[in-house]
Design a protein around this motif. Structure first.
Motif, mmCIF file in Angstrom:
data_model
loop_
_atom_site.group_PDB
_atom_site.id
_atom_site.type_symbol
_atom_site.label_atom_id
_atom_site.label_comp_id
_atom_site.label_asym_id
_atom_site.label_seq_id
_atom_site.Cartn_x
_atom_site.Cartn_y
_atom_site.Cartn_z
ATOM 1 N N PHE A 25 0.878 -1.164 0.000
ATOM 2 C CA PHE A 25 0.000 0.000 0.000
ATOM 3 C C PHE A 25 0.915 1.213 0.000
ATOM 4 C CE2 PHE A 25 -2.916 3.175 1.619
ATOM 5 C CZ PHE A 25 -4.060 2.857 0.930
ATOM 6 N N HIS A 84 -13.332 10.633 3.521
ATOM 7 C CA HIS A 84 -11.951 10.844 3.039
ATOM 8 C C HIS A 84 -11.947 10.516 1.554
ATOM 9 C CE1 HIS A 84 -7.619 10.410 2.769
ATOM 10 N NE2 HIS A 84 -7.584 9.105 2.916
ATOM 11 N N GLU A 86 -9.144 9.593 -0.478
ATOM 12 C CA GLU A 86 -8.080 8.805 -1.116
ATOM 13 C C GLU A 86 -8.710 7.674 -1.922
ATOM 14 O OE1 GLU A 86 -4.827 7.604 1.432
ATOM 15 O OE2 GLU A 86 -3.628 6.960 -0.289
ATOM 16 N N ASP A 88 -8.444 4.559 -2.447
ATOM 17 C CA ASP A 88 -8.883 3.259 -1.938
ATOM 18 C C ASP A 88 -10.281 3.313 -1.353
ATOM 19 O OD1 ASP A 88 -7.455 4.850 -0.057
ATOM 20 O OD2 ASP A 88 -7.283 3.165 1.318
ATOM 21 N N HIS A 153 -5.829 10.872 8.216
ATOM 22 C CA HIS A 153 -4.446 11.207 7.954
ATOM 23 C C HIS A 153 -4.232 12.166 6.783
ATOM 24 C CE1 HIS A 153 -3.433 8.153 4.546
ATOM 25 N NE2 HIS A 153 -4.722 8.356 4.557
HETATM 26 FE FE1 FEO Z 1 -7.205 4.181 3.306
HETATM 27 FE FE2 FEO Z 1 -6.015 7.387 3.093
HETATM 28 O O1 FEO Z 1 -6.859 5.836 2.500
#
Ligand code: FEO
Length: 407
Positions: A25, A84, A86, A88, A153
């Protein structure tokens, strides 16, 4: 495909995706992972919290279908919450909205809304509602409270708290990159999960440590922390017993370390290796724990994990063409990225090297480590192969480093 939804509590389901064969990852070695999404049924509205990558979306669709079947309801998602952006957790978001309800309400942080558009360039025609701490929605007998969580994060990160059930949907925070057939913390050993959570924190959350401390204080001050009965992150197991992981986050985020020294080295003709082993003997002679990493074989992600709760490191590299051996450079980039300075921990460092003639590795590593927030307390720069006197000196420097963290 067919896939079952996992019922967490009445009207709340895990409908996520298991990525069995994922092995990295963004450079972090993993044994597979999960992209957790959750379906929450209110009396008036049904909410999907978070999403997944495309390519694996059939699992998400099949579990959504199964959750509605378990509830005895026709499929209709009224609200999408995106904690979030991102990829994924978001690559399949637009298609999910189009598939289940293009007129649904959509909630995310303002940064998340900006980031979705910047990544996919296809959200402009949708009405995306920006929310932040203090905002909440009523879905009929259940309330979703939004909590801004920048840098936990990413700058767009947000938590969603299901107030009546005490479930915190924390997205990446409190996650673990593990990949199992069961969903709860109680299905596996707590020690194992906390170890995986430490690796996850070290590599993905350390940079946000100052924000974590502020967030935990805020949740304590407003009484929310004690209302949390369960933490449902977007990777790994669901914490039905949130106490231990909250305690560990508090420790990791504030630089609590053990009497432990991580020794990291690479070697060309075993000279630097001999120094590493002698330094380890010296550390052990003072009763301090040693973790040893050999950068020809070990990954920087594991090194970072052990440095998180080490009070010191010993870093060794042979000199090659007036610089440290290159594989150590890769590890230094990781160290610089994760930035342990933010945890508030003060970590000492001993640098050691074997050189052929002019040297240069020690000076370069000293600059790099000091920039990364370490205090370089000692160095050992050895000409070619260490003899018995030099090995004794390495032993003593290891012992002195150990004493320095016990004082
Ligand atoms: Fe699991 Fe910041 O994505």
């Amino acid at each position: 495909m067919k896939a079952k939804a996992f019922k967490i509590t009445d009207g709340v389901y895990w409908v996520g995706v298991i990525h069995w064969n994922s092995r990295t990852f963004h450079g972090y070695g993993i044994p597979g992972t999960t992209y957790n999404a959750y379906l929450v049924f209110g009396e008036e509205k049904t909410v999907l919290i978070d999403n997944t990558y495309t390519g694996l979306q059939n699992q998400l669709d099949a579990r959504i279908e199964d959750a509605f079947a378990q509830e005895g309801k026709d499929i209709k998602i009224d609200v999408f919450v995106q904690n979030h952006s991102e990829m994924d957790h978001s690559t399949y978001l637009r298609e999910t909205i189009d598939k289940y309800n293009p007129d649904a309400e959509i909630y995310a942080s303002q940064n998340c809304i900006n980031f979705l558009e910047a990544q996919y360039h296809n959200f402009g025609d949708l009405e995306l509602n920006a929310v932040a701490t203090g905002d909440e929605i009523d879905i009929g007998g259940r309330t979703l409270k939004f909590i801004s969580a920048p840098m936990l994060h990413w700058p767009d990160s947000m938590f969603t708290f299901l107030a009546e059930d005490g479930i915190l949907f924390s997205n990446d925070a409190f996650g673990q990159h593990v990949c199992h057939s069961k969903r709860l913390d109680s299905d596996y050993s707590m020690d194992y999960l906390l170890k995986e959570a430490r690796k996850y924190y070290a590599n993905l959350v350390t940079l946000g440590s100052p924000m974590l401390r502020m967030k935990l204080q805020e949740l304590t001050d407003n009484g929310l922390l004690e209302q949390i009965k369960m933490i449902a992150p977007c990777h790994g197991q669901i914490w039905t017993n949130p106490g231990p992981i909250v305690e560990k986050y508090s420790e990791w985020g504030s630089g609590v370390c053990k009497d432990k020294i991580t020794v990291i080295y690479d070697t060309m003709h075993h000279s630097t290796e001999k120094l590493a082993f002698q330094i380890a003997e010296g550390i052990m002679s003072e009763g301090v724990e040693v973790r040893m990493y050999f950068m020809q074989e070990d990954g920087p992600d594991d090194v970072i994990t052990d440095i998180l709760d080490s009070k010191a490191i010993a870093l060794g590299a042979p000199t090659m063409m007036n610089k440290p051996f290159p594989r150590i450079g890769n590890m230094m980039y990781w160290l610089d990225c994760v930035n342990f300075k933010g945890t508030g921990s003060e970590k000492n460092a001993l640098i050691f090297s074997s050189k052929g003639w002019g040297g240069g590795a020690v000076a370069k590593l000293q600059r790099d480590l000091e920039e990364a927030g370490f205090t370089v307390t000692d160095t050992l720069d050895v000409l070619f192969v260490p003899d018995e006197d030099v090995l004794a000196e390495a032993f003593e420097k290891g012992a002195e480093l150990a004493r320095s963290i016990k004082e």
